[in-house]
Motif scaffolding. Sequence first.
Motif, PDB file in Angstrom:
ATOM      1  N   GLU A   1       0.831  -1.208   0.000  1.00  0.00           N
ATOM      2  CA  GLU A   1       0.000   0.000   0.000  1.00  0.00           C
ATOM      3  C   GLU A   1       0.867   1.260   0.000  1.00  0.00           C
ATOM      4  N   GLU A   2       1.985   1.192   0.724  1.00  0.00           N
ATOM      5  CA  GLU A   2       2.888   2.349   0.759  1.00  0.00           C
ATOM      6  C   GLU A   2       3.521   2.580  -0.610  1.00  0.00           C
ATOM      7  N   VAL A   3       3.885   1.478  -1.291  1.00  0.00           N
ATOM      8  CA  VAL A   3       4.448   1.603  -2.632  1.00  0.00           C
ATOM      9  C   VAL A   3       3.436   2.199  -3.592  1.00  0.00           C
ATOM     10  N   LYS A   4       2.191   1.765  -3.494  1.00  0.00           N
ATOM     11  CA  LYS A   4       1.136   2.325  -4.340  1.00  0.00           C
ATOM     12  C   LYS A   4       0.959   3.816  -4.074  1.00  0.00           C
ATOM     13  N   ARG A   5       0.969   4.183  -2.794  1.00  0.00           N
ATOM     14  CA  ARG A   5       0.809   5.600  -2.450  1.00  0.00           C
ATOM     15  C   ARG A   5       1.977   6.427  -2.968  1.00  0.00           C
ATOM     16  N   LEU A   6       3.184   5.901  -2.812  1.00  0.00           N
ATOM     17  CA  LEU A   6       4.356   6.627  -3.307  1.00  0.00           C
ATOM     18  C   LEU A   6       4.331   6.740  -4.823  1.00  0.00           C
ATOM     19  N   GLY A   7       3.844   5.685  -5.504  1.00  0.00           N
ATOM     20  CA  GLY A   7       3.740   5.742  -6.950  1.00  0.00           C
ATOM     21  C   GLY A   7       2.775   6.822  -7.410  1.00  0.00           C
ATOM     22  N   VAL A   8       1.652   6.935  -6.723  1.00  0.00           N
ATOM     23  CA  VAL A   8       0.682   7.980  -7.062  1.00  0.00           C
ATOM     24  C   VAL A   8       1.288   9.357  -6.819  1.00  0.00           C
ATOM     25  N   ASN A   9       1.966   9.522  -5.680  1.00  0.00           N
ATOM     26  CA  ASN A   9       2.580  10.821  -5.387  1.00  0.00           C
ATOM     27  C   ASN A   9       3.665  11.169  -6.394  1.00  0.00           C
ATOM     28  N   GLU A  10       4.454  10.149  -6.799  1.00  0.00           N
ATOM     29  CA  GLU A  10       5.507  10.401  -7.787  1.00  0.00           C
ATOM     30  C   GLU A  10       4.909  10.825  -9.126  1.00  0.00           C
ATOM     31  N   GLU A  11       3.806  10.207  -9.505  1.00  0.00           N
ATOM     32  CA  GLU A  11       3.163  10.585 -10.767  1.00  0.00           C
ATOM     33  C   GLU A  11       2.587  12.000 -10.677  1.00  0.00           C
ATOM     34  N   ARG A  12       2.045  12.348  -9.524  1.00  0.00           N
ATOM     35  CA  ARG A  12       1.545  13.716  -9.347  1.00  0.00           C
ATOM     36  C   ARG A  12       2.679  14.731  -9.448  1.00  0.00           C
ATOM     37  N   VAL A  13       3.811  14.402  -8.827  1.00  0.00           N
ATOM     38  CA  VAL A  13       4.959  15.308  -8.899  1.00  0.00           C
ATOM     39  C   VAL A  13       5.449  15.441 -10.340  1.00  0.00           C
ATOM     40  N   ARG A  14       5.483  14.310 -11.072  1.00  0.00           N
ATOM     41  CA  ARG A  14       5.918  14.357 -12.472  1.00  0.00           C
ATOM     42  C   ARG A  14       5.018  15.241 -13.311  1.00  0.00           C
ATOM     43  N   VAL A  15       3.704  15.046 -13.165  1.00  0.00           N
ATOM     44  CA  VAL A  15       2.760  15.841 -13.958  1.00  0.00           C
ATOM     45  C   VAL A  15       2.858  17.316 -13.584  1.00  0.00           C
ATOM     46  N   ALA A  16       2.945  17.602 -12.274  1.00  0.00           N
ATOM     47  CA  ALA A  16       3.042  19.005 -11.845  1.00  0.00           C
ATOM     48  C   ALA A  16       4.318  19.654 -12.355  1.00  0.00           C
ATOM     49  N   ARG A  17       5.426  18.922 -12.306  1.00  0.00           N
ATOM     50  CA  ARG A  17       6.706  19.449 -12.779  1.00  0.00           C
ATOM     51  C   ARG A  17       6.675  19.695 -14.284  1.00  0.00           C
ATOM     52  N   ASP A  18       6.130  18.723 -15.031  1.00  0.00           N
ATOM     53  CA  ASP A  18       6.061  18.890 -16.481  1.00  0.00           C
ATOM     54  C   ASP A  18       5.112  20.010 -16.875  1.00  0.00           C
ATOM     55  N   MET A  19       3.989  20.109 -16.165  1.00  0.00           N
ATOM     56  CA  MET A  19       3.038  21.173 -16.476  1.00  0.00           C
ATOM     57  C   MET A  19       3.651  22.541 -16.203  1.00  0.00           C
ATOM     58  N   HIS A  20       4.419  22.627 -15.114  1.00  0.00           N
ATOM     59  CA  HIS A  20       5.097  23.896 -14.824  1.00  0.00           C
ATOM     60  C   HIS A  20       6.070  24.244 -15.932  1.00  0.00           C
ATOM     61  N   ASP A  21       6.865  23.255 -16.348  1.00  0.00           N
ATOM     62  CA  ASP A  21       7.855  23.516 -17.390  1.00  0.00           C
ATOM     63  C   ASP A  21       7.187  23.915 -18.702  1.00  0.00           C
ATOM     64  N   ILE A  22       6.113  23.217 -19.064  1.00  0.00           N
ATOM     65  CA  ILE A  22       5.443  23.488 -20.339  1.00  0.00           C
ATOM     66  C   ILE A  22       4.724  24.829 -20.304  1.00  0.00           C
ATOM     67  N   LEU A  23       3.825  24.975 -19.327  1.00  0.00           N
ATOM     68  CA  LEU A  23       2.985  26.172 -19.304  1.00  0.00           C
ATOM     69  C   LEU A  23       3.793  27.409 -18.941  1.00  0.00           C
ATOM     70  N   GLY A  24       4.778  27.265 -18.073  1.00  0.00           N
ATOM     71  CA  GLY A  24       5.592  28.430 -17.722  1.00  0.00           C
ATOM     72  C   GLY A  24       6.288  29.004 -18.940  1.00  0.00           C
ATOM     73  N   HIS A  25       6.930  28.137 -19.710  1.00  0.00           N
ATOM     74  CA  HIS A  25       7.633  28.605 -20.904  1.00  0.00           C
ATOM     75  C   HIS A  25       6.650  29.118 -21.959  1.00  0.00           C
ATOM     76  N   SER A  26       5.602  28.335 -22.226  1.00  0.00           N
ATOM     77  CA  SER A  26       4.656  28.711 -23.286  1.00  0.00           C
ATOM     78  C   SER A  26       3.924  29.999 -22.951  1.00  0.00           C
ATOM     79  N   LEU A  27       3.459  30.131 -21.720  1.00  0.00           N
ATOM     80  CA  LEU A  27       2.724  31.343 -21.344  1.00  0.00           C
ATOM     81  C   LEU A  27       3.638  32.562 -21.335  1.00  0.00           C
ATOM     82  N   SER A  28       4.892  32.383 -20.907  1.00  0.00           N
ATOM     83  CA  SER A  28       5.829  33.509 -20.954  1.00  0.00           C
ATOM     84  C   SER A  28       6.055  33.950 -22.397  1.00  0.00           C
TER      85      SER A  28
END
Length: 270
Positions: free
Chosen positions: A63-90
């Motif tokens: 269960e802990e591995v599943k939770r960490l996997g979900v959190n890691e995917e959230r961090v990945r999406v948030a990081r990629d969205m920041h990189d994409i939208l930050g550059h594109s919107l600027s």
Amino acid sequence: MLLPLRRALLLGLATVLGQIVWMRLATGQVAWVQVAILVGVTAALGTVFALNFTIGHLRAAREEVKRLGVNEERVRVARDMHDILGHSLSTMTVQLGLTRRILETSGDAALAAGRIAELEATARTALSDVRATVSGYRALSLDSELAGARMALSAGGVRVELPAATDAVRPELREVFGYVVREAVTNVLRHSDAELCTVRLGPAWVEVTDNGSAAGGAEAGNGLTGLAERLAAVSGTLEHGPVPGGGFRVAARGPTAALDPAPSKEGEPI
């Protein structure tokens, strides 16, 4: 059976010794078959309880591995969205400001329409990148990021010096170096009043410097933190900070950068 293993073993040993002493005192002889039965039953029950205990821990770990996997995917999406939208919107903000100035000063509709067409292309690219990021199939190209940097900086009135080719960069570092170029150029557009931005590449390093006087990028934000995480995933490091004489520098080094002629902290070749 519910005690810790070390205490349970001591208690079991004491029980067996007590049984042997009691048999010796009561009958004058020891029924070793009964002693063996007691030891065997105790060992069997102890094994069952230990297995149940281990299974419980394994379930909790799963269960802990599943939770960490979900959190890691959230961090990945948030990081990629920041990189994409930050550059594109600027970039889009700079293009919109330039279009507004064209319409206010010269009224050149044809030139303004060309800028709007570039803005539309940037928006479509950003939308495509967002969809690819959410689905997990987005792959960044260092060449495309350098081309995008040239377009974005030129639209913002910043002169840019880019490497002629990227063939020397190690293949496993191309994607993460693309993120470095994107984030550094975004910070130049958002936080700096620079007139010149320079990008330099090596087999295992990349450096982006500008000559602006603003120090808005001096503190690590989400973008630079995300870059440090991406580089740590490939055993690389990130350096950033002001340079002597004015300006800001972002430098990334791969795991073999020590073997390459990487730039010094002052931006001069070693």
